[in-house]
Design an enzyme around this catalytic site. Structure first.
Site, mmCIF file in Angstrom:
data_model
loop_
_atom_site.group_PDB
_atom_site.id
_atom_site.type_symbol
_atom_site.label_atom_id
_atom_site.label_comp_id
_atom_site.label_asym_id
_atom_site.label_seq_id
_atom_site.Cartn_x
_atom_site.Cartn_y
_atom_site.Cartn_z
ATOM 1 N N ASP A 265 0.863 -1.171 0.000
ATOM 2 C CA ASP A 265 0.000 0.000 0.000
ATOM 3 C C ASP A 265 0.912 1.237 0.000
ATOM 4 O O ASP A 265 2.139 1.134 0.016
ATOM 5 C CB ASP A 265 -0.943 -0.041 1.220
ATOM 6 C CG ASP A 265 -2.179 0.789 0.995
ATOM 7 O OD1 ASP A 265 -3.221 0.495 1.599
ATOM 8 O OD2 ASP A 265 -2.123 1.753 0.205
ATOM 9 N N GLU A 462 -10.681 6.639 4.259
ATOM 10 C CA GLU A 462 -9.678 6.033 5.121
ATOM 11 C C GLU A 462 -9.775 6.557 6.553
ATOM 12 O O GLU A 462 -10.880 6.752 7.074
ATOM 13 C CB GLU A 462 -8.285 6.226 4.502
ATOM 14 C CG GLU A 462 -8.215 5.631 3.083
ATOM 15 C CD GLU A 462 -6.819 5.531 2.536
ATOM 16 O OE1 GLU A 462 -6.628 5.778 1.350
ATOM 17 O OE2 GLU A 462 -5.900 5.185 3.305
HETATM 18 C C1 GLC Z 1 -4.501 4.083 -0.074
HETATM 19 C C2 GLC Z 1 -5.346 2.891 0.264
HETATM 20 C C3 GLC Z 1 -5.402 1.832 -0.811
HETATM 21 C C4 GLC Z 1 -5.223 2.455 -2.178
HETATM 22 C C5 GLC Z 1 -3.850 3.108 -2.244
HETATM 23 C C6 GLC Z 1 -3.608 3.810 -3.592
HETATM 24 O O1 GLC Z 1 -3.775 4.534 1.023
HETATM 25 O O2 GLC Z 1 -5.089 2.249 1.509
HETATM 26 O O3 GLC Z 1 -6.658 1.163 -0.687
HETATM 27 O O4 GLC Z 1 -5.340 1.462 -3.196
HETATM 28 O O5 GLC Z 1 -3.644 4.051 -1.198
HETATM 29 O O6 GLC Z 1 -4.461 4.913 -3.727
#
Ligand code: GLC
Length: 604
Positions: A265, A462
């Protein structure tokens, strides 16, 4: 199963690559931090668009032009053709970063609709609209099993039942990949089970419970050949998933035979150790193959090269990672694919089309859950004199929620194409009136037969959506800065809606006090404690985050289609406001609940 031909192809490429080029393939940078020249010079494996990061005017043509440049830089070279590049994005409820795309209900609404087949239809449309912009990698579906709706990402989950999540997941993955977009199941593992629902927090469970709840939903998608998986920020029993060799190598790769790419991530490796080199070593040795290092991609490449040359990361590990990346690109057809500009036509004609929006409307209709209907107030009649009020009645940004045009979501109607809930109502009931300041102050039984008050949350994404008592509350999630991964504070202090948004209860009571009966429609990413709001209204509908097609709400409220949605997770009766703010006592409504009378099949 990887076949001989495939492995020969991969080995052929591997032999020709230097260590630096292999490390380049393991690197994913954010579009704003990298140029096509960088892609070429460093043989980067992938570029992503973070939430809200878009090229030019954010039209499909702008995306195709950008991807075309990255693609040509990666592959076009007379003497040493490069490896085709992947371009990844979070198209988690339609192609939600791009202006004019069809925006579907977030997954929690699809969970309420209860149809993995419908989710697959949505995934196909999402893939078509992605292909129209030259993209081939979707960081979806989320397979989180949500255990506590204090979690800001509750709405990204299909619900609380691992079996149902598994069914949605495999349907979604098959549909995306059948349409030529690589799926990415996430976040591995235990993201929905953290203590107090804290995003990126700690999930404490023994292996049996952890497997049954947070690992099992991945099994059907892995068997169906999903070609990428994203590791989670959270930790399991104190160990960060990004450095978890058992979860990533022993379980996922060796025991379950996963042949695709394990991707990190956003800067997830940073959480492993204050020493960046050690963090890189731990993450790569745990088994991660491609590292999402949006801005610090050069630092990552140098650090990994140093770790390999220092003997801390074996060449076999690097080769395993690059094999998986090459294999995924081969299966994705990228080595034979023409430039994005030549293949984007596949979806261009249907991008944001009425046909796509019809499917979105159908999903909205199916997602609505009726929780109360005293006096048989619903269905409303188009001939009735309706007053429509509430902050979410005429606000596309609010009804779409987070991950829409921007990471934290939008406010208002200027940036998203669609119909608000008010516009849907007014199209069916010409006599309807929108409260001038949305407060409902105009309510008058002499003029209004009933009122619809659209209440609920504002957008968040988030950790910004977490509910945590005591922490300093973020006043405006819309101003969130991308990359602030551990947000300073939560969206709200309590699961009680009236504590975070007292304006909603005030609006319902203001109107009800005049004698005008109220239908309350809750627009939210999760179930909330709404006892006071329920008591003050005659009818109550859970609308989740319906997306761009508000018209779908009106079609059910006026009875053109019956209520068929059921709760995908329990509805809280109360929250312990003194402690951690979690739901307490028996649920007010259990998972699967809907007002029985509402589930009469629609006429015809
Ligand atoms: C974010 C998320 C993830 C996402 C990634 C790219 O922090 O946790 O779900 O795919 O970044 O945007």
């Amino acid at each position: 199963m990887a076949d001989m031909r495939e492995e020969a192809f991969v080995s052929g490429w591997l032999k020709r690559m230097s260590l630096r080029q292999k490390i380049g393939q393991m690197t994913m940078a954010e579009r704003l931090a990298v140029t096509p020249e960088d892609v070429k010079a460093h043989a980067l494996g992938a570029v992503l668009s973070g939430g809200g990061s878009h090229p030019g005017g954010n039209a499909p043509a702008d995306w195709v032009a950008m991807n075309d440049q990255f693609w040509q830089a990666a592959v076009a070279d007379a003497d040493s053709p490069g490896v085709p590049i992947l371009f990844g994005i979070d198209a988690v409820h339609g192609h939600n970063n791009v202006r004019g795309a069809t925006i579907f209900p977030h997954n929690i609404g699809l969970g309420a609709a209860g149809s993995p087949q419908l989710a697959a239809e949505i995934a196909r449309i999402t893939a078509k609209e992605m292909r129209a912009t030259g993209l081939d990698w979707n960081f979806a579906p989320t397979l989180a099993v949500v255990g506590n709706s204090q979690w800001g990402r509750t709405y990204e989950s299909f619900g609380c039942d691992p079996q149902r999540v598994a069914e949605f997941g495999v349907s979604y993955v098959r549909a995306l990949q059948d349409e030529g977009v690589m799926a990415c199941v996430k976040h591995w593992a235990g993201d929905g089970g953290t203590q107090h629902g804290m995003d990126q927090g700690e999930t404490t469970l023994d292996w049996e419970a952890f497997e049954a709840t947070h690992v099992a939903p991945y099994y059907p998608a892995l068997k169906a050949g999903v070609m990428s998986l994203m590791v989670s920020f959270n930790s399991w029993n104190g160990d960060k998933c990004h450095g978890h060799r058992f979860l990533v190598t022993e379980l996922l790769k060796q025991r379950l035979g996963f042949e695709g790419i394990v991707v990190s991530d956003w800067d997830g490796l940073k959480y492993l150790d204050d020493d960046y080199g050690v963090a890189v070593r731990q993450c790569v040795n745990a088994g991660l193959d491609m590292l999402m290092v949006p801005e610090a991609w050069r630092e990552f490449m140098d650090a990994l090269e140093a770790q390999v040359r220092g003997g801390h990361v074996r060449m076999e590990r690097i080769d395993d990672a690059v094999r998986r990346i090459l294999r995924a690109k081969l299966r994705q057809g990228l080595f034979d694919a023409p430039r994005p500009a030549e293949r984007s036509g596949i979806g261009a004609a249907s991008f944001g089309s009425p046909a796509h929006r019809q499917v979105a409307k159908r999903a909205v209709r199916a997602s609505l859950v009726l929780l109360k209907n005293r006096l048989g107030l619903l269905p409303l009649a188009p001939s009735q004199r309706l007053l429509v009020a509430g902050k979410n009645a005429h606000n596309l940004g609010h009804q779409c929620g987070g991950w829409t045009l921007s990471w934290q979501g939008e406010n208002g109607n200027a940036t998203i194409e669609g119909t608000t809930i008010w516009e849907g109502i007014h199209a069916m009931a010409p006599q309807a009136e929108l409260s001038a300041d949305l407060s409902g102050a105009e309510a008058d039984p002499a003029k209004h037969d009933a009122a619809l008050v659209v209440i609920g949350e504002k957008p968040y994404a988030e950790g910004f959506g977490d509910i945590r008592p005591g922490d300093e509350v973020i006043q405006d999630t819309g101003s969130a800065v991308r990359g602030l991964i551990n947000p300073l504070g939560p969206y709200g202090q309590s699961l009680e809606l009236a504590r975070t948004h007292p304006e909603d209860l005030a609006c319902i009571r203001r109107i009800a006090a005049t004698g005008v009966p109220v239908v309350a429609l809750l627009i939210s990413g999760r179930p909330l404690v709404v006892n006071a709001e329920l008591d003050a209204c005659a009818a109550f509908v859970a609308g989740w985050l319906p997306g761009s097609e508000g018209q779908g709400v009106a079609e059910v409220l006026f009875g053109q289609h019956g209520f068929t949605g059921r709760l995908p997770l329990p509805w809280p009766r109360s929250a312990n406001t003194s402690g951690d703010g979690a739901a307490s006592g028996e649920p007010l409504f259990p998972t699967g609940y809907a007002l029985a009378a509402a589930l009469v099949p629609p006429p015809g």
